[in-house]
Write a protein that holds these residues in place. Sequence first.
Motif, PDB file in Angstrom:
ATOM      1  N   HIS A 105      30.823  42.107  38.462  1.00  0.00           N
ATOM      2  CA  HIS A 105      31.517  41.890  37.193  1.00  0.00           C
ATOM      3  C   HIS A 105      31.594  40.392  36.930  1.00  0.00           C
ATOM      4  O   HIS A 105      31.206  39.589  37.778  1.00  0.00           O
ATOM      5  CB  HIS A 105      32.908  42.543  37.222  1.00  0.00           C
ATOM      6  CG  HIS A 105      33.811  41.960  38.251  1.00  0.00           C
ATOM      7  ND1 HIS A 105      33.924  42.484  39.520  1.00  0.00           N
ATOM      8  CD2 HIS A 105      34.620  40.876  38.238  1.00  0.00           C
ATOM      9  CE1 HIS A 105      34.779  41.755  40.216  1.00  0.00           C
ATOM     10  NE2 HIS A 105      35.214  40.761  39.467  1.00  0.00           N
ATOM     11  N   HIS A 107      33.651  36.857  35.087  1.00  0.00           N
ATOM     12  CA  HIS A 107      34.839  36.191  34.546  1.00  0.00           C
ATOM     13  C   HIS A 107      34.368  34.993  33.726  1.00  0.00           C
ATOM     14  O   HIS A 107      33.376  34.353  34.065  1.00  0.00           O
ATOM     15  CB  HIS A 107      35.742  35.681  35.666  1.00  0.00           C
ATOM     16  CG  HIS A 107      36.279  36.761  36.546  1.00  0.00           C
ATOM     17  ND1 HIS A 107      37.492  37.373  36.341  1.00  0.00           N
ATOM     18  CD2 HIS A 107      35.751  37.355  37.645  1.00  0.00           C
ATOM     19  CE1 HIS A 107      37.696  38.289  37.284  1.00  0.00           C
ATOM     20  NE2 HIS A 107      36.647  38.303  38.090  1.00  0.00           N
ATOM     21  N   GLU A 111      36.360  31.216  37.799  1.00  0.00           N
ATOM     22  CA  GLU A 111      37.704  31.269  38.382  1.00  0.00           C
ATOM     23  C   GLU A 111      37.849  30.191  39.440  1.00  0.00           C
ATOM     24  O   GLU A 111      38.802  29.415  39.429  1.00  0.00           O
ATOM     25  CB  GLU A 111      37.944  32.660  38.982  1.00  0.00           C
ATOM     26  CG  GLU A 111      37.876  33.752  37.930  1.00  0.00           C
ATOM     27  CD  GLU A 111      38.651  34.972  38.329  1.00  0.00           C
ATOM     28  OE1 GLU A 111      38.267  35.630  39.316  1.00  0.00           O
ATOM     29  OE2 GLU A 111      39.662  35.266  37.657  1.00  0.00           O
ATOM     30  N   HIS A 124      31.042  38.112  40.207  1.00  0.00           N
ATOM     31  CA  HIS A 124      31.554  38.604  41.488  1.00  0.00           C
ATOM     32  C   HIS A 124      30.795  39.843  41.921  1.00  0.00           C
ATOM     33  O   HIS A 124      30.849  40.870  41.238  1.00  0.00           O
ATOM     34  CB  HIS A 124      33.050  38.941  41.374  1.00  0.00           C
ATOM     35  CG  HIS A 124      33.910  37.724  41.221  1.00  0.00           C
ATOM     36  ND1 HIS A 124      35.182  37.767  40.690  1.00  0.00           N
ATOM     37  CD2 HIS A 124      33.679  36.439  41.573  1.00  0.00           C
ATOM     38  CE1 HIS A 124      35.688  36.543  40.714  1.00  0.00           C
ATOM     39  NE2 HIS A 124      34.795  35.719  41.233  1.00  0.00           N
ATOM     40  N   THR A 191      41.254  38.711  42.286  1.00  0.00           N
ATOM     41  CA  THR A 191      41.790  37.790  41.269  1.00  0.00           C
ATOM     42  C   THR A 191      42.403  38.540  40.096  1.00  0.00           C
ATOM     43  O   THR A 191      42.900  37.929  39.158  1.00  0.00           O
ATOM     44  CB  THR A 191      40.697  36.843  40.746  1.00  0.00           C
ATOM     45  OG1 THR A 191      39.700  37.616  40.078  1.00  0.00           O
ATOM     46  CG2 THR A 191      40.064  36.059  41.890  1.00  0.00           C
TER      47      THR A 191
END
Length: 243
Positions: A105, A107, A111, A124, A191
């Motif tokens: 996936h 972000h 991050e 990730h 996260t």
Amino acid sequence: TDPSPAPPGTAPSGAASTSPAPPAGPQQSPVALSTADAVPAPELPELVVDYPRSVDLSVRYVSRDPDDPTGCTTRGREETIEAEVPAGAAGISLDGVRYELKQFHFHTASEHTLDGRRYAVEQHFVHAGPNGETLVIGRFLDGGGPGGTTADRVLDDLPEECGEEIAIAGADLAGDLPADLSTLRYPGSLTTKPNTEGVSWLVLRTPGSVADETISEVRELFPDGDARDLQPLNGRVVRLREQ
Ligand code: GRE
Ligand code: ZN
């Protein structure tokens, strides 16, 4: 944060949020990574990647927010675009122990930071070990790429409707990884909620690139981003395993 002012007397001045801070342990992610501060660790096991050149993915918009399990109403920190990987199709191994790739996936922005830099996107790759341990390979992505990578393919064809699944056939997972598999390794957490600890993080030192257009697409979907704030290291050691 809620831009509308709280009614008088309902919040201390300067309060930015209406919900209480979630309980967080001492080993949270993401963190600020520094190659100069990382401890060289040639003794750590080599990262052996066994990702296929062709695999069929199912891409969904998912939410990890217990108040919004469908993710249909918000585009916030607990939401992400996730590609499910068929069982047994991909994995990594460390010291001969195999961790199976379950999903990857994204972000936006990144991050983790690396040497003070925040990248446009962070991918990730989430793996499960033989006893259910979670191991994540993190990869920074910038713009400027030619396009056509698996990350481009996933992010260029985003689900538009709630619950929609998009099939991506013949995705090249191996081709999305850099030749240099050196990683910064540390113990951390998910996260997103519930921010569970006990996660082994291996963040690739070498960033990848997707097309500028791909970055624009993700930013359009997550105008406020879905990256969690940096968390304190609290004495944790980050190790650099070059390879
Ligand atoms: C996430 O939801 O962002 C997540 C996982 C698993 C491991 C790490 C991570 O679902 O950031
Ligand atoms: Zn994540």
